[in-house]
Design an enzyme around this catalytic site. Sequence first.
Site, PDB file in Angstrom:
ATOM      1  N   GLY A 276       0.833  -1.199   0.000  1.00 18.18           N
ATOM      2  CA  GLY A 276       0.000   0.000   0.000  1.00 18.18           C
ATOM      3  C   GLY A 276       0.864   1.244   0.000  1.00 18.18           C
TER       4      GLY A 276
ATOM      5  N   CYS B 165       5.076  -6.450   1.659  1.00 20.30           N
ATOM      6  CA  CYS B 165       5.533  -5.067   1.612  1.00 20.30           C
ATOM      7  C   CYS B 165       4.869  -4.251   2.736  1.00 20.30           C
ATOM      8  CB  CYS B 165       5.293  -4.484   0.218  1.00 20.30           C
ATOM      9  SG  CYS B 165       6.327  -3.052  -0.089  1.00 20.30           S
ATOM     10  N   TYR B 166       3.954  -3.329   2.421  1.00 16.09           N
ATOM     11  CA  TYR B 166       3.313  -2.575   3.503  1.00 16.09           C
ATOM     12  C   TYR B 166       2.654  -3.530   4.502  1.00 16.09           C
ATOM     13  CZ  TYR B 166       0.349   0.602   6.084  1.00 16.09           C
ATOM     14  OH  TYR B 166      -0.244   1.294   7.106  1.00 16.09           O
TER      15      TYR B 166
ATOM     16  N   HIS C 218       7.645  -8.334  -3.538  1.00 19.51           N
ATOM     17  CA  HIS C 218       6.309  -8.611  -4.094  1.00 19.51           C
ATOM     18  C   HIS C 218       6.298  -9.958  -4.819  1.00 19.51           C
ATOM     19  CE1 HIS C 218       4.293  -4.749  -3.322  1.00 19.51           C
ATOM     20  NE2 HIS C 218       5.521  -4.274  -3.365  1.00 19.51           N
TER      21      HIS C 218
ATOM     22  N   GLU D   9       3.743 -11.388  -5.948  1.00 20.36           N
ATOM     23  CA  GLU D   9       2.606 -11.449  -6.872  1.00 20.36           C
ATOM     24  C   GLU D   9       2.936 -10.964  -8.273  1.00 20.36           C
ATOM     25  OE1 GLU D   9       3.115  -9.368  -4.446  1.00 20.36           O
ATOM     26  OE2 GLU D   9       2.121  -7.436  -4.656  1.00 20.36           O
TER      27      GLU D   9
ATOM     28  N   SER E 240     -23.959  -8.086 -24.423  1.00 18.76           N
ATOM     29  CA  SER E 240     -23.119  -7.155 -25.185  1.00 18.76           C
ATOM     30  C   SER E 240     -22.509  -7.850 -26.390  1.00 18.76           C
ATOM     31  CB  SER E 240     -21.990  -6.648 -24.294  1.00 18.76           C
ATOM     32  OG  SER E 240     -21.098  -7.720 -24.031  1.00 18.76           O
ATOM     33  N   GLY E 241     -22.540  -9.182 -26.385  1.00 17.37           N
ATOM     34  CA  GLY E 241     -21.860  -9.926 -27.431  1.00 17.37           C
ATOM     35  C   GLY E 241     -20.562 -10.512 -26.920  1.00 17.37           C
ATOM     36  N   GLY E 242     -20.125 -10.042 -25.760  1.00 16.46           N
ATOM     37  CA  GLY E 242     -18.883 -10.533 -25.184  1.00 16.46           C
ATOM     38  C   GLY E 242     -19.118 -11.773 -24.338  1.00 16.46           C
ATOM     39  N   VAL E 243     -18.011 -12.377 -23.955  1.00 14.39           N
ATOM     40  CA  VAL E 243     -18.103 -13.624 -23.209  1.00 14.39           C
ATOM     41  C   VAL E 243     -18.715 -13.392 -21.821  1.00 14.39           C
ATOM     42  CG1 VAL E 243     -15.693 -13.430 -22.433  1.00 14.39           C
ATOM     43  CG2 VAL E 243     -16.796 -15.641 -22.400  1.00 14.39           C
ATOM     44  N   ASP E 244     -18.450 -12.239 -21.223  1.00 12.65           N
ATOM     45  CA  ASP E 244     -18.902 -12.026 -19.840  1.00 12.65           C
ATOM     46  C   ASP E 244     -20.428 -12.052 -19.732  1.00 12.65           C
ATOM     47  OD1 ASP E 244     -16.225 -11.538 -19.743  1.00 12.65           O
ATOM     48  OD2 ASP E 244     -16.407  -9.379 -19.489  1.00 12.65           O
ATOM     49  N   SER E 245     -21.075 -11.252 -20.581  1.00 11.23           N
ATOM     50  CA  SER E 245     -22.537 -11.215 -20.460  1.00 11.23           C
ATOM     51  C   SER E 245     -23.150 -12.531 -20.932  1.00 11.23           C
ATOM     52  CB  SER E 245     -23.127 -10.031 -21.229  1.00 11.23           C
ATOM     53  OG  SER E 245     -22.722 -10.056 -22.569  1.00 11.23           O
ATOM     54  N   ALA E 246     -22.491 -13.202 -21.890  1.00  4.31           N
ATOM     55  CA  ALA E 246     -23.030 -14.489 -22.361  1.00  4.31           C
ATOM     56  C   ALA E 246     -22.961 -15.533 -21.243  1.00  4.31           C
ATOM     57  CB  ALA E 246     -22.247 -14.974 -23.588  1.00  4.31           C
TER      58      ALA E 246
ATOM     59  N   LYS F 138     -11.053 -12.832 -15.916  1.00  5.07           N
ATOM     60  CA  LYS F 138     -11.466 -13.191 -17.272  1.00  5.07           C
ATOM     61  C   LYS F 138     -11.217 -14.671 -17.604  1.00  5.07           C
ATOM     62  CE  LYS F 138     -12.953 -11.313 -21.131  1.00  5.07           C
ATOM     63  NZ  LYS F 138     -14.012 -10.306 -21.159  1.00  5.07           N
TER      64      LYS F 138
END
Length: 561
Positions: free
Chosen positions: A103, A130-131, A217, A219, A271-277, A417
């Site tokens: 942070g 870290c922080y 870090h 990550e 929307s046509g994208g994978v997320d909304s599908a 994603k």
Amino acid sequence: MPRRKPETKEKPESHRIAASDDIEVSAYLELAKELRGEQSVVEPKLPPRERETIVVVDFGSQYSMLIARRVRECQVYCELVAHDTPWEKIAPLNPRGFILSGGPASVCDPGAPLPSSYIYESRLPVMGICYGMLAVAHHLGGHVARGAKHEYGHTILHLSAEDCPLFAGLPSSLPVWMSHGDQVMELPPGFRALAYSENSPLAVIGNDSTIYGLQFHPEVVHTAEGKTIFQNFVLRICGCKGNWTPANFISESVDKIKDQVGDGRVVCALSGGVDSAVAATLIDRAIGNKLTCIFINNGLLRRDEPERVLNTFKRNLKMDIVYVDAADRFLERLKGVTDPEQKRHSVGNEFIRIFEEEAAKLGKIGFLAQGTLYPDVIESASPETKAAVKIKSHHNVGGLPARMNFTLIEPLRHLFKDEVRQVGLALGLPEDMIWRQPFPGPGLSIRIIGEVTRERLEILRGADSILMNEIKNAKLYRQLWQSFAILTDVKSVGVMGDYRTYGYLVAVRAITSEDAMTADWARLPYDLLARISDRIINEVPNVNRIVYDITSKPPATIEWE
Ligand code: XMP
């Protein structure tokens, strides 16, 4: 309530960290209490052992989401929570360990955020990064101060306690990524040094109660062995099973949606994208014909996209779809708007308004489903992660008008994603839908610098379709996270035939990424770039110069606006 013992398996003697000072864990708790001036410790209530969660406590690092990603890569569910989240919200998650993020604050400053007492009191394993490390060290009686030298970038970490379970499978020296000014000068009682670097004698610290602090870090990709460190912490030390799979997610979500919706009805924005599908398919599985999908053509889509999206949905999803052509309304709303955030808010507001109108035509509808993902939630600095600095208000989250009449359902709100794609495959969605590159909600409006007009949209559509066509022909589409064109507001002089031209500058952007949090510009072959440039100049009127964007994220973002 008696304090709970962590359920991690008893570690073999050789894995135990020898405390430098023989202080009992309870002594830390008392010490921490004293330091905070508290009278009594709130005993955490423990939930039934169902799903195991690693809780990532966010102190505002831009890398906090990467920590969450790394944990998910161990097939363990995790959630990112603000540092002052009360235990009542943590308990139902069934935590198995805590990771404290980095942070921007300094623990030396008055009022610096510190870990909540339940983190120690739960006696679950803790890994401060870290922080997060500095906060634990400071909180438990160590001494933290500004280091003589700041450490930014690569450094070599030398392990001094190779029997430590956090280091299992690691070489004795390894490259790690540092980014800090403060450092631990004196260990808190009961802790010992586990690793050092050139400028940090206490680069990793730990105690017998599986509280660890890492100055570097793990990550970020620059710490090459970071994945092993996360696996060691999450699986070995916290004792998680690593069984969080798409199938688990599907059954959990279906139950949750059924509970949330009850007898209500849901509209889902496609929307046509994978997320909304994927979101729509999950909801369809949960409540069937109580779901109606609405596909709004906002006039900001790519060439032939509305027709393509509709056909794919009709072929693959057997749901009712209402199609609304609202291009004129969106363009009217965007007239004269040049500010990126204003564009996002205008598009987001119009979108919700149209939904409300369409839903009203359908009768009583209480819920709006959206394919919002975890990166959207975090990057918009929602209340869940209030320590983060706002970068952009992605319209799924930031642009919703306050007067909205729906309750939101966002079944993918905690997924990345690639996890959404796995869930989509497990739900049986077609591959071309699953692997479609992400496309932002505000569409081409944030890929046109300056005002969005019909003429400028047509130019961008032309350039973009050539780019896409060439990328697909070169079989690079799936390897790239995103590839797209940007219409800039720069005009420059050129020469075509014997004539002077004064046309637009189009930028081409192609990036690789794991999750859109960080991205690298793609090293596309020169002959491919040459073909893209030639074709755009020759086939798209009013464009006479092409540039390739060679900036990574950070420092740039993926979209130009
Ligand atoms: P940036 O530009 O922030 O983009 O690096 C990260 C990812 O998010 C997408 N993006 C958006 N998606 N609404 C969306 O739904 C938005 O306003 C928005 N802005 C950026 C971008 O395409 C990339 O995948």
